[in-house]
Design a protein around this motif. Structure first.
Motif, PDB file in Angstrom:
ATOM      1  N   ILE A 271       0.846  -1.181   0.000  1.00 52.11           N
ATOM      2  CA  ILE A 271       0.000   0.000   0.000  1.00 52.11           C
ATOM      3  C   ILE A 271       0.886   1.238   0.000  1.00 52.11           C
ATOM      4  CG2 ILE A 271      -0.209  -0.120   2.527  1.00 52.11           C
ATOM      5  CD1 ILE A 271      -3.003   1.185   2.227  1.00 52.11           C
ATOM      6  N   SER A 272       0.522   2.201  -0.831  1.00 50.23           N
ATOM      7  CA  SER A 272       1.254   3.473  -0.891  1.00 50.23           C
ATOM      8  C   SER A 272       0.275   4.618  -0.740  1.00 50.23           C
ATOM      9  CB  SER A 272       2.005   3.614  -2.220  1.00 50.23           C
ATOM     10  OG  SER A 272       3.027   2.652  -2.331  1.00 50.23           O
ATOM     11  N   THR A 273       0.655   5.608   0.047  1.00 51.86           N
ATOM     12  CA  THR A 273      -0.192   6.775   0.278  1.00 51.86           C
ATOM     13  C   THR A 273       0.546   8.049  -0.102  1.00 51.86           C
ATOM     14  OG1 THR A 273      -1.394   5.690   2.080  1.00 51.86           O
ATOM     15  CG2 THR A 273      -1.491   8.091   1.999  1.00 51.86           C
ATOM     16  N   SER A 274      -0.124   8.898  -0.863  1.00 49.23           N
ATOM     17  CA  SER A 274       0.370  10.243  -1.163  1.00 49.23           C
ATOM     18  C   SER A 274      -0.593  11.240  -0.543  1.00 49.23           C
ATOM     19  CB  SER A 274       0.449  10.471  -2.678  1.00 49.23           C
ATOM     20  OG  SER A 274       1.423   9.648  -3.269  1.00 49.23           O
ATOM     21  N   GLY A 275      -0.050  12.213   0.191  1.00 51.74           N
ATOM     22  CA  GLY A 275      -0.902  13.204   0.836  1.00 51.74           C
ATOM     23  C   GLY A 275      -0.295  14.586   0.821  1.00 51.74           C
TER      24      GLY A 275
ATOM     25  N   VAL B   7      -4.390  10.014  -1.128  1.00 58.02           N
ATOM     26  CA  VAL B   7      -4.727   8.861  -1.978  1.00 58.02           C
ATOM     27  C   VAL B   7      -3.884   7.683  -1.527  1.00 58.02           C
ATOM     28  CG1 VAL B   7      -4.655   7.873  -4.300  1.00 58.02           C
ATOM     29  CG2 VAL B   7      -5.311  10.275  -3.980  1.00 58.02           C
ATOM     30  N   SER B   8      -4.545   6.542  -1.293  1.00 54.35           N
ATOM     31  CA  SER B   8      -3.846   5.299  -0.982  1.00 54.35           C
ATOM     32  C   SER B   8      -4.160   4.271  -2.058  1.00 54.35           C
ATOM     33  CB  SER B   8      -4.268   4.764   0.391  1.00 54.35           C
ATOM     34  OG  SER B   8      -3.929   5.672   1.407  1.00 54.35           O
ATOM     35  N   ILE B   9      -3.126   3.628  -2.565  1.00 54.06           N
ATOM     36  CA  ILE B   9      -3.277   2.593  -3.588  1.00 54.06           C
ATOM     37  C   ILE B   9      -2.820   1.263  -3.004  1.00 54.06           C
ATOM     38  CG2 ILE B   9      -2.622   1.789  -5.880  1.00 54.06           C
ATOM     39  CD1 ILE B   9      -4.264   4.345  -5.975  1.00 54.06           C
TER      40      ILE B   9
ATOM     41  N   ALA C  45       3.690   5.256  -7.786  1.00 49.13           N
ATOM     42  CA  ALA C  45       3.423   6.126  -8.935  1.00 49.13           C
ATOM     43  C   ALA C  45       1.935   6.415  -9.093  1.00 49.13           C
ATOM     44  CB  ALA C  45       3.977   5.489 -10.206  1.00 49.13           C
ATOM     45  N   LEU C  46       1.096   5.409  -8.867  1.00 50.96           N
ATOM     46  CA  LEU C  46      -0.345   5.610  -9.046  1.00 50.96           C
ATOM     47  C   LEU C  46      -0.940   6.500  -7.953  1.00 50.96           C
ATOM     48  CD1 LEU C  46      -1.620   2.105 -10.234  1.00 50.96           C
ATOM     49  CD2 LEU C  46      -1.365   4.200 -11.595  1.00 50.96           C
TER      50      LEU C  46
ATOM     51  N   VAL D 169      -3.123   9.653  -9.104  1.00 45.04           N
ATOM     52  CA  VAL D 169      -4.533   9.851  -8.737  1.00 45.04           C
ATOM     53  C   VAL D 169      -4.701  11.118  -7.917  1.00 45.04           C
ATOM     54  CG1 VAL D 169      -6.465   8.860  -7.434  1.00 45.04           C
ATOM     55  CG2 VAL D 169      -5.078   7.400  -8.920  1.00 45.04           C
ATOM     56  N   PHE D 170      -3.709  11.441  -7.088  1.00 47.61           N
ATOM     57  CA  PHE D 170      -3.767  12.699  -6.331  1.00 47.61           C
ATOM     58  C   PHE D 170      -3.879  13.884  -7.288  1.00 47.61           C
ATOM     59  CE2 PHE D 170      -2.557  16.297  -3.877  1.00 47.61           C
ATOM     60  CZ  PHE D 170      -2.870  16.001  -2.555  1.00 47.61           C
ATOM     61  N   VAL D 171      -3.106  13.857  -8.350  1.00 45.19           N
ATOM     62  CA  VAL D 171      -3.132  14.938  -9.337  1.00 45.19           C
ATOM     63  C   VAL D 171      -4.433  14.912 -10.134  1.00 45.19           C
ATOM     64  CG1 VAL D 171      -2.031  15.808 -11.454  1.00 45.19           C
ATOM     65  CG2 VAL D 171      -0.623  15.089  -9.508  1.00 45.19           C
ATOM     66  N   MET D 172      -4.911  13.726 -10.497  1.00 50.91           N
ATOM     67  CA  MET D 172      -6.092  13.593 -11.340  1.00 50.91           C
ATOM     68  C   MET D 172      -7.380  13.981 -10.622  1.00 50.91           C
ATOM     69  SD  MET D 172      -5.037   9.956 -13.113  1.00 50.91           S
ATOM     70  CE  MET D 172      -6.324   9.890 -14.369  1.00 50.91           C
TER      71      MET D 172
END
Length: 311
Positions: free
Chosen positions: A221-225, A256-258, A268-269, A273-276
């Motif tokens: 799991i990866s999270t961008s915040g 966003v968490s993938i 990367a996703l 998704v954070f940008v999208m």
């Protein structure tokens, strides 16, 4: 550091500051020697990739690429070439939402010093943001920048890559149960001895609190915040996840968490998704096999990709 009382096999844990973030490792090992060997192998692999791909280390291969590729084709290692090529594939998949040349503007931000470029500075550099400026030669592993101001930063994919490579190291050492975390990127090897791992997703607006915990086994799991590196000025949050189309921080969601098998892809996703944003991001994830998403929007509402809501 030991996590449990002495026994023939035990959990071993340690952490270290590498790649500009906190690296955490937990392994189930048959002995202290095996546990320490496994943990050290992760830290060594993380540092190896840091020395290869950090834009802040002048001698790194990535820094040398940034310094010379605008003047002509520059040969890099197969590992760096392959990751850059994969980043371009993600860029194509996300219609440019993921773009490793964001650094062409991004280098002008200094979040610790609360420095940001003004609109004029951004406008002068914005044309340099496009992975289409990268010319790759698969036969020689050479890369050339077609624009003189292009800079690459792999911050949206390198930590995930480092986590995946570290888990490969653990497997080669006979480790069957482990967790490796690098900042927002976590990958799990096996389960937690008959139970799933519980991985928390941070509340974007309450430090130290978790918005939700996810049970996972043999997954990642990866999270961008927008809380990782940021400062606020006049009520505006300036953070490190930039929209390639504007050169400014993306502001459509808070985190966003993938979830999926590969930390490299998840990393990367989650940025993409954070940008999208919510609608386009969920549409992308629902079109891809083996990955799911959890998005916290700007109203602090939680949204799930279809694979998580159908079960």
């Amino acid at each position: 550091m030991l996590l449990t009382a002495p026994a023939s096999a035990q959990w071993y844990y340690d952490d270290a500051a590498i790649m500009g973030t906190n690296i955490e490792v937990q392994v189930w090992a048959s002995s202290e020697a095996q546990g320490q060997q496994a943990i050290n192998a992760v830290f060594e692999e993380m540092e190896r990739i840091n020395q290869l791909m950090s834009p802040y280390i002048e001698s790194s291969e990535l820094s040398q690429l940034n310094a010379h590729a605008a003047d002509g084709a520059f040969v890099v290692s197969e590992e760096l070439f392959s990751l850059i090529r994969y980043a371009i594939r993600i860029g194509d998949m996300t219609h440019g939402a993921f773009d490793i040349t964001f650094a062409s503007v991004g280098f002008q931000y200094d979040y610790r010093a609360r420095v940001r470029p003004d609109d004029t500075m951004i406008a002068s550099q914005l044309s340099a943001i496009s992975y289409q400026h990268l010319e790759l030669n698969a036969d020689t592993h050479a890369i050339r920048y077609r624009h003189p101001d292009v800079k690459i930063d792999l911050g949206g994919i390198a930590k995930g890559h480092a986590v995946d490579k570290s888990v490969e190291k653990l497997k080669s050492l006979g480790i069957q149960h482990a967790m490796v975390t690098a900042g927002g990127d976590t990958r799990l090897l096996g389960d937690r001895l008959g139970r799933p791992w519980l991985v928390g997703i941070r509340d974007p607006r309450q430090e130290g609190k978790q918005a939700v915990k996810i049970p996972l086994v043999s997954s990642a799991i990866s999270t961008s915040g927008d809380y990782e590196r940021y400062f606020e000025e006049d009520g505006v949050r300036y953070h490190h996840i930039l929209s390639p189309s504007t050169g400014k921080p993306a502001s459509l969601v808070q985190s966003v968490s993938i979830i999926g098998p590969s930390s490299t892809t998840n990393d990367a996703l989650s940025t993409s998704v954070f940008v999208m944003g919510l609608a386009a991001g969920l549409e992308l994830i629902d079109s891809l096999p083996e990955v799911e998403a959890i998005i916290l929007d700007n109203e602090r509402r939680m949204h799930f990709s279809s694979g998580l809501t159908d079960n």
